[in-house]
Enzyme design. Structure first.
Site, PDB file in Angstrom:
ATOM      1  N   LEU A  46       0.757  -1.102   0.103  1.00 53.64           N
ATOM      2  CA  LEU A  46      -0.094   0.112  -0.075  1.00 53.64           C
ATOM      3  C   LEU A  46       0.869   1.340   0.042  1.00 53.64           C
ATOM      4  CD1 LEU A  46      -2.831  -0.768   2.664  1.00 53.64           C
ATOM      5  CD2 LEU A  46      -3.195  -0.278   0.199  1.00 53.64           C
ATOM      6  N   ASP A  47       0.649   2.312  -1.038  1.00 58.00           N
ATOM      7  CA  ASP A  47       1.438   3.527  -0.891  1.00 58.00           C
ATOM      8  C   ASP A  47       1.151   4.213   0.491  1.00 58.00           C
ATOM      9  OD1 ASP A  47       1.716   3.261  -3.436  1.00 58.00           O
ATOM     10  OD2 ASP A  47      -0.176   4.604  -3.936  1.00 58.00           O
ATOM     11  N   PRO A  48       2.345   4.861   0.879  1.00 63.32           N
ATOM     12  CA  PRO A  48       2.224   5.576   2.381  1.00 63.32           C
ATOM     13  C   PRO A  48       0.983   6.346   2.713  1.00 63.32           C
ATOM     14  CG  PRO A  48       4.641   5.741   1.233  1.00 63.32           C
ATOM     15  CD  PRO A  48       3.422   5.104   0.208  1.00 63.32           C
TER      16      PRO A  48
END
Length: 307
Positions: A46-48
């Protein structure tokens, strides 16, 4: 002499509610330290900026994590119209701004219909995909662009949840490898004003959903046994895989790398099945021919597991 691995032999699956602002790897390391686990891995970055469901596999569960990496996912996102960023999300720098027409809900729905089903996507530069051994996001931060081949992904369902003058909220169920940032950018381009996402939350991954997630703060408040009780068993990742129950002699042969004659029922050659003895999950086997199976991916039965 082999070096002894540090930590405890923890096995099982934790459904983590990843917080915003940290990478998936950092979230993994935080949870691994909390459980003092020898081995752990996550199943799908998951992206930050993104929050939500990040399954963490401990110990023997990592052997079967590929089945979650390949799983379908569901996301909820807010698409901001009229502004484009270099990353496709709110963490990037603004690169273009355009006026936003007064769209009716039917106008947006008509465009969304073009992005349901099989679609082609060009992966974003700000992604973990590698080019000549380096992640694309490293090259992007250096101001470099490289050619990326388009990929075919599938959007099974995309629902418009709400609309406003500046954008709209979507819920998207899609195949692995689908970039929601790219999907939003492509929709914005089709609407003629550009777009980026300002919010992204994963709600489902394979058989798991957000109702069973635990955030780090809540886990930190638990004692050791209560924290251990939050782990799901290894086969929780595999409900879609057919199962076979075998007797002790067949399980012994398979656990020692040998083929075994078993009742494979309607399973065809090369099918994968979950293997059980006395209700205990032993791993995965492959049907070689009807009535015979061979080991595919078996767990270490000496390792304590969360049955």
């Amino acid at each position: 002499m082999a070096r002894r691995r540090r930590g405890l032999p923890v096995d099982g699956v934790l459904l983590l509610d990843k917080a915003q602002g940290i990478s998936s790897n950092r979230a993994l390391q935080q949870v691994r330290r909390l459980y003092e686990a020898q081995k752990a891995g996550h199943t799908g970055t998951l992206d930050p900026m993104a929050t939500g469901l990040l399954p963490i596999c401990f110990g023997e569960a990592t052997k079967f994590s590929a089945y979650l990496l390949d799983a379908d996912k569901t996301y909820r996102t807010w698409v901001r119209l009229g502004e484009m960023t270099d990353t496709g999300d709110a963490e990037g720098s603004l690169v273009e701004r355009h006026p936003v027409p007064a769209f009716a809900e039917c106008d947006i729905e008509a465009v969304l219909a073009r992005f349901r089903g099989d679609i082609e996507q060009v992966p974003p530069m700000y992604s973990a995909l590698k080019h000549q051994g380096r992640p694309l996001y490293e090259l992007a931060r250096e101001g470099k662009q490289v050619e990326r081949a388009s990929r075919r992904v599938k959007v099974y369902d995309m629902r418009l949840l709400s609309c406003a003058a500046e954008g709209f909220e979507l819920e998207v169920r899609c195949s692995k490898g689908t970039y929601i940032r790219t999907l939003a950018e492509d929709i914005g381009q089709a609407l003629g004003c550009g777009a980026h996402i300002t919010y992204l939350r994963r709600l489902h991954s394979g058989p798991f959903d957000a109702d069973s997630m635990h955030n780090l703060e809540a886990l930190e408040q638990l004692d050791g046994p209560s924290r251990q009780a939050q782990l799901l068993p290894l086969d929780a990742m595999l409900p879609h895989v057919p199962s076979l129950e075998v007797a002790a002699i067949e399980s012994h042969r398979l656990l020692h790398g040998q083929r075994a004659r078993v009742d494979t029922g309607a399973l065809v050659s090369d099918a994968t099945a979950r293997l059980y003895h006395d209700g205990i999950f032993l791993g995965l086997v492959r049907v070689t021919t009807p009535g015979e199976v061979a080991p595919r991916r078996l767990r270490n039965t000496a390792s304590p597991v969360n049955e």
